[in-house]
Design an enzyme around this catalytic site. Structure first.
Site, PDB file in Angstrom:
ATOM      1  N   LYS A   1      44.055  52.984  38.017  1.00 42.82           N
ATOM      2  CA  LYS A   1      42.854  53.077  37.188  1.00 42.82           C
ATOM      3  C   LYS A   1      42.597  54.543  36.785  1.00 42.82           C
ATOM      4  O   LYS A   1      43.234  55.462  37.317  1.00 42.82           O
ATOM      5  CB  LYS A   1      41.677  52.491  37.968  1.00 42.82           C
ATOM      6  CG  LYS A   1      41.863  51.004  38.308  1.00 42.82           C
ATOM      7  CD  LYS A   1      40.674  50.484  39.104  1.00 42.82           C
ATOM      8  CE  LYS A   1      40.817  49.018  39.431  1.00 42.82           C
ATOM      9  NZ  LYS A   1      39.644  48.492  40.174  1.00 42.82           N
TER      10      LYS A   1
ATOM     11  N   TYR B   1      38.743  41.363  32.861  1.00 44.33           N
ATOM     12  CA  TYR B   1      37.642  41.171  33.815  1.00 44.33           C
ATOM     13  C   TYR B   1      36.688  40.053  33.382  1.00 44.33           C
ATOM     14  O   TYR B   1      35.504  40.074  33.725  1.00 44.33           O
ATOM     15  CB  TYR B   1      36.879  42.488  33.988  1.00 44.33           C
ATOM     16  CG  TYR B   1      37.632  43.508  34.821  1.00 44.33           C
ATOM     17  CD1 TYR B   1      38.114  43.200  36.095  1.00 44.33           C
ATOM     18  CD2 TYR B   1      37.841  44.806  34.356  1.00 44.33           C
ATOM     19  CE1 TYR B   1      38.793  44.137  36.855  1.00 44.33           C
ATOM     20  CE2 TYR B   1      38.516  45.753  35.121  1.00 44.33           C
ATOM     21  CZ  TYR B   1      38.983  45.408  36.373  1.00 44.33           C
ATOM     22  OH  TYR B   1      39.652  46.337  37.149  1.00 44.33           O
TER      23      TYR B   1
ATOM     24  N   ASN C   1      37.995  52.633  42.948  1.00 42.95           N
ATOM     25  CA  ASN C   1      38.948  52.213  43.976  1.00 42.95           C
ATOM     26  C   ASN C   1      40.418  52.326  43.560  1.00 42.95           C
ATOM     27  O   ASN C   1      41.292  51.653  44.105  1.00 42.95           O
ATOM     28  CB  ASN C   1      38.603  50.820  44.514  1.00 42.95           C
ATOM     29  CG  ASN C   1      38.643  49.752  43.445  1.00 42.95           C
ATOM     30  OD1 ASN C   1      39.068  50.006  42.323  1.00 42.95           O
ATOM     31  ND2 ASN C   1      38.206  48.547  43.795  1.00 42.95           N
TER      32      ASN C   1
ATOM     33  N   HIS D   1      44.457  48.555  40.716  1.00 43.92           N
ATOM     34  CA  HIS D   1      44.277  47.110  40.543  1.00 43.92           C
ATOM     35  C   HIS D   1      45.559  46.403  40.945  1.00 43.92           C
ATOM     36  O   HIS D   1      46.655  46.901  40.686  1.00 43.92           O
ATOM     37  CB  HIS D   1      43.976  46.772  39.069  1.00 43.92           C
ATOM     38  CG  HIS D   1      44.125  45.309  38.776  1.00 43.92           C
ATOM     39  ND1 HIS D   1      43.112  44.403  39.010  1.00 43.92           N
ATOM     40  CD2 HIS D   1      45.180  44.581  38.314  1.00 43.92           C
ATOM     41  CE1 HIS D   1      43.532  43.190  38.686  1.00 43.92           C
ATOM     42  NE2 HIS D   1      44.783  43.270  38.259  1.00 43.92           N
TER      43      HIS D   1
ATOM     44  N   GLU E   1      47.685  38.151  33.586  1.00 42.38           N
ATOM     45  CA  GLU E   1      47.462  39.591  33.408  1.00 42.38           C
ATOM     46  C   GLU E   1      48.699  40.303  32.852  1.00 42.38           C
ATOM     47  O   GLU E   1      48.581  41.208  32.021  1.00 42.38           O
ATOM     48  CB  GLU E   1      47.030  40.214  34.735  1.00 42.38           C
ATOM     49  CG  GLU E   1      45.634  39.743  35.162  1.00 42.38           C
ATOM     50  CD  GLU E   1      45.176  40.319  36.495  1.00 42.38           C
ATOM     51  OE1 GLU E   1      43.991  40.156  36.816  1.00 42.38           O
ATOM     52  OE2 GLU E   1      46.003  40.909  37.222  1.00 42.38           O
TER      53      GLU E   1
HETATM   54  P1  DAT Z   1      39.733  43.519  43.100  1.00 39.45           P
HETATM   55  O1  DAT Z   1      39.930  44.727  42.216  1.00 39.45           O
HETATM   56  O2  DAT Z   1      39.939  43.852  44.541  1.00 39.45           O
HETATM   57  O3  DAT Z   1      40.545  42.336  42.640  1.00 39.45           O
HETATM   58  P2  DAT Z   1      37.408  42.229  41.935  1.00 39.45           P
HETATM   59  O4  DAT Z   1      38.345  41.502  41.052  1.00 39.45           O
HETATM   60  O5  DAT Z   1      36.398  41.426  42.683  1.00 39.45           O
HETATM   61  O6  DAT Z   1      38.192  43.104  43.009  1.00 39.45           O
HETATM   62  O7  DAT Z   1      36.613  43.330  41.097  1.00 39.45           O
HETATM   63  C1  DAT Z   1      37.265  44.059  40.092  1.00 39.45           C
HETATM   64  C2  DAT Z   1      36.779  45.481  40.165  1.00 39.45           C
HETATM   65  O8  DAT Z   1      35.387  45.534  39.893  1.00 39.45           O
HETATM   66  C3  DAT Z   1      36.935  46.142  41.505  1.00 39.45           C
HETATM   67  O9  DAT Z   1      38.233  46.624  41.736  1.00 39.45           O
HETATM   68  C4  DAT Z   1      35.921  47.250  41.420  1.00 39.45           C
HETATM   69  C5  DAT Z   1      34.810  46.600  40.619  1.00 39.45           C
HETATM   70  N1  DAT Z   1      33.772  46.080  41.519  1.00 39.45           N
HETATM   71  C6  DAT Z   1      33.823  44.959  42.253  1.00 39.45           C
HETATM   72  N2  DAT Z   1      32.719  44.806  42.985  1.00 39.45           N
HETATM   73  C7  DAT Z   1      31.920  45.858  42.674  1.00 39.45           C
HETATM   74  C8  DAT Z   1      30.634  46.297  43.073  1.00 39.45           C
HETATM   75  N3  DAT Z   1      29.910  45.599  43.962  1.00 39.45           N
HETATM   76  N4  DAT Z   1      30.166  47.442  42.570  1.00 39.45           N
HETATM   77  C9  DAT Z   1      30.865  48.169  41.685  1.00 39.45           C
HETATM   78  N5  DAT Z   1      32.093  47.808  41.245  1.00 39.45           N
HETATM   79  C10 DAT Z   1      32.616  46.687  41.745  1.00 39.45           C
HETATM   80 MG    MG Z   2      40.378  41.072  40.990  1.00 37.85          MG
END
Ligand code: DAT
Ligand code: MG
Length: 206
Positions: free
Chosen positions: A65, A105, A168, A171, A182
């Site tokens: 990212k 997303y 974080n 991805h 994806e």
């Molecule tokens: P992942 O990336 O582990 O698959 P996800 O698909 O649930 O997780 O979410 C996509 C991204 O969205 C994640 O990498 C970071 C962001 N995100 C998720 N939960 C969040 C939160 N509570 N606050 C801020 N950003 C968040």
């Molecule tokens: Mg995800």
């Protein structure tokens, strides 16, 4: 090409193959097997071995990212996947637009953090990659670590390189079905390369 040049070219090719251990014998090579997903050569030194282990051609999307690119962590991420034994089959640096991210997303569009997520993901370049190998979807999720960096275990990418869920670093697709969706969102099939790792016998029992 003259006779001597042809001989020189042939011995160079054979030398390259012998560096890779066992040369692809006719019984191991199935030119038709990967054709549906192949963008690479069907013959010559880049041709594919047969898929000797069920699942060894599984693929996933991994993306560094914008925070990871800004912090020059691209090499660290690639290094982890290479060292684990996975094979890189697609790679590009791009500035993602809102359109691709809205699709990527889609499931999160009603979350309160969604606008901030899109803002952050468009704030700079992303490095998108496709990695291939046995169980790569599940293993890469384990390598990446918990979504919330504060919960991510040391030794994982997020656990080693980040401290907050909103930044974080990386991805990774969360299921085989998601990975397929994806990969086709981020890559054209012509951007993916079928090739053989020359040390497959050290990562798989072929
Ligand atoms: P992942 O990336 O582990 O698959 P996800 O698909 O649930 O997780 O979410 C996509 C991204 O969205 C994640 O990498 C970071 C962001 N995100 C998720 N939960 C969040 C939160 N509570 N606050 C801020 N950003 C968040
Ligand atoms: Mg995800």
């Amino acid at each position: 090409m003259g006779f001597f040049q042809r001989c020189a070219a042939r011995s160079l090719l054979q030398g390259r193959r012998s560096l890779c251990g066992a040369a692809p014998g006719p019984e191991r090579h199935q030119p038709d097997a990967p054709a549906a997903r192949s963008a690479g050569p069907s013959s010559g030194p880049g041709r594919r071995y047969s898929a000797g282990v069920p699942g060894m051609q599984e693929r996933t999307l991994v993306a560094v990212k914008p925070d990871g690119v800004q912090r020059r962590l691209v090499g660290d991420v690639i290094r982890r996947f290479e060292r684990r034994g996975f094979k890189l089959v697609g790679l590009k640096l791009l500035q993602a637009n809102e359109g691709i991210l809205a699709e990527h997303y889609h499931e999160l569009r009603r979350k309160p953090f969604y606008p901030a997520l899109i803002h952050y993901m468009t704030s700079g370049p992303v490095v998108a990659m496709v990695w291939e190998g046995y169980n790569v979807v599940k293993t890469s999720r384990a390598m990446v670590g918990d979504t919330d960096s504060a919960e991510a275990k040391p030794g994982t990418i997020r656990g080693d390189f980040s401290i907050h869920v909103s930044r974080n670093v990386v991805h990774a697709s969360d299921s085989v079905e998601t990975a397929q969706r994806e990969i086709s969102l981020w890559f054209r099939s012509s951007e993916l390369v079928d090739w053989d790792c020359c040390d497959y016998s050290n990562t798989y029992q072929l």
